[in-house]
Enzyme design. Structure first.
Site, PDB file in Angstrom:
ATOM      1  N   SER A  98      77.034   6.694 -20.376  1.00  0.00           N
ATOM      2  CA  SER A  98      76.909   7.247 -21.790  1.00  0.00           C
ATOM      3  C   SER A  98      76.888   6.274 -23.001  1.00  0.00           C
ATOM      4  CB  SER A  98      77.918   8.667 -21.703  1.00  0.00           C
ATOM      5  OG  SER A  98      77.643   9.406 -22.741  1.00  0.00           O
ATOM      6  N   MET A  99      77.812   6.617 -24.016  1.00  0.00           N
ATOM      7  CA  MET A  99      77.875   5.716 -24.761  1.00  0.00           C
ATOM      8  C   MET A  99      78.475   4.214 -24.599  1.00  0.00           C
ATOM      9  SD  MET A  99      79.321   7.406 -28.346  1.00  0.00           S
ATOM     10  CE  MET A  99      78.305   8.840 -29.284  1.00  0.00           C
TER      11      MET A  99
ATOM     12  N   TRP B 193      73.688   6.297 -23.843  1.00  0.00           N
ATOM     13  CA  TRP B 193      73.013   6.840 -24.748  1.00  0.00           C
ATOM     14  C   TRP B 193      73.446   5.889 -26.233  1.00  0.00           C
ATOM     15  CZ3 TRP B 193      75.042   7.919 -29.830  1.00  0.00           C
ATOM     16  CH2 TRP B 193      74.310   8.860 -30.416  1.00  0.00           C
TER      17      TRP B 193
ATOM     18  N   HIS C 133      74.311  14.063 -16.695  1.00  0.00           N
ATOM     19  CA  HIS C 133      74.900  13.175 -17.494  1.00  0.00           C
ATOM     20  C   HIS C 133      75.943  12.573 -16.890  1.00  0.00           C
ATOM     21  CE1 HIS C 133      75.241  11.004 -21.162  1.00  0.00           C
ATOM     22  NE2 HIS C 133      76.571  11.405 -21.190  1.00  0.00           N
TER      23      HIS C 133
ATOM     24  N   ASP D  37      69.766  15.485 -16.953  1.00  0.00           N
ATOM     25  CA  ASP D  37      70.574  14.764 -18.138  1.00  0.00           C
ATOM     26  C   ASP D  37      70.148  15.741 -19.326  1.00  0.00           C
ATOM     27  OD1 ASP D  37      72.183  13.714 -20.151  1.00  0.00           O
ATOM     28  OD2 ASP D  37      72.141  11.625 -19.202  1.00  0.00           O
TER      29      ASP D  37
END
Length: 287
Positions: A156-157, A181, A234, A202
């Site tokens: 993700s991040m 992300w 996700h 996602d």
């Protein structure tokens, strides 16, 4: 304290490791472990027994500490290393399954905590690099690591941070964002072989606005690939996943260890299946 996790050992005889080393070293000094097979890269544990050690946030600077997983034996020499970041609001526990799974294939793996769970991708990228610096320069396992063979991963991040880290440090040998992300969608500056992993379901970092443009923006001359997981979300990278593991292992082996024995799992490009929605990439790889 170093905690030996004997349960992670495989049934292969220890002698097999040392017997194969001279021949492998003659062709590629970075090859580690026996010849791979589809079953060996899909296995929950690989060739090496794994030990682990905790790193307190109080003993490091610039990131939140974490857990280091590493091959117990030193008979095969040094190993490449990978730092892995969790995503927004998450801790290292969310990506901990990757630690022993990758380490048992012949890597030193550092699953990290970030300074706060709300850190953005640019911060997570810097923290991944600081974690690698700690791992190679100050950690108790630094003598087991080849500091020229390093990679980054993240969810993700943390996946967005993986791209940031690769952009900032071109000497990295491999990068793998997992359902990444990032506000920045364009990465033409990256020179590190990069495997982008997205998920067809996602809704937080949809592939159409994240993983696909990330991949498309990478230089066409770069060793790059795009793996879109089928029937996935996700948060699929937060639990043990054979498809993520087998292609991550193959990518890390191919580019951190320059181990062309793993090219067979990446080229020709994997075809759509019950677990793969789509796979794109350049073959054969040049790195």
């Amino acid at each position: 304290m170093l905690l030996a996790t004997g349960a992670l050992a495989t049934s292969q005889a220890f002698g097999a490791e040392t017997e194969e080393t001279p021949a492998a070293a003659a062709e590629n000094p970075y090859e580690r472990g026996p010849d791979p097979t589809p079953s060996s890269i899909e296995a929950v544990r690989g060739h090496y027994s794994v030990s682990q050690t905790s790193v307190s946030s109080l003993s490091v600077s610039g990131f939140g500490g974490g857990t280091v997983y590493y091959p117990t034996s030193t008979a095969d020499g040094t190993f490449g290393a990978v730092a892995i970041s969790p995503g927004y609001t998450a801790t290292q526990s969310s990506i901990s399954w990757l630690g022993p799974r990758l380490a048992s294939q012949g890597f030193v793996v550092f699953t990290i905590d970030t300074l706060t769970t709300l850190d953005q991708p640019d911060s997570r990228g810097r923290q991944l690099l600081l974690a690698l610096d700690y791992l190679t320069q100050r950690s108790s396992v630094r003598g087991r690591i080849d500091s020229t063979r390093l990679g980054v991963m993240g969810h993700s991040m943390g996946g967005g941070g993986t791209l940031e880290a690769a952009k900032s440090r071109p000497s990295l040998q491999a990068a793998i964002p997992l359902t990444g992300w990032n506000i920045d969608k364009s990465w033409p500056e990256i020179k590190t072989p990069t495997l982008i992993v997205g998920a067809d379901g996602d809704s937080i970092a949809p592939v159409s606005s994240h993983s696909e443009p990330f991949y498309s923006s990478l230089p066409s001359t770069l060793d790059r690939a795009y793996l879109e997981l089928n029937n996935a979300s996700h948060f699929t990278p937060n639990t043990s996943n054979t498809t993520i593991a087998k292609y991550s292992i193959s990518w890390l082996k191919r580019f951190i260890d320059n181990d062309t024995r793993y090219e067979q799992f990446l080229c020709p490009l994997p075809r759509p299946s019950t677990t793969i929605e789509e796979y794109r990439g350049n073959c054969p790889h040049s790195g």
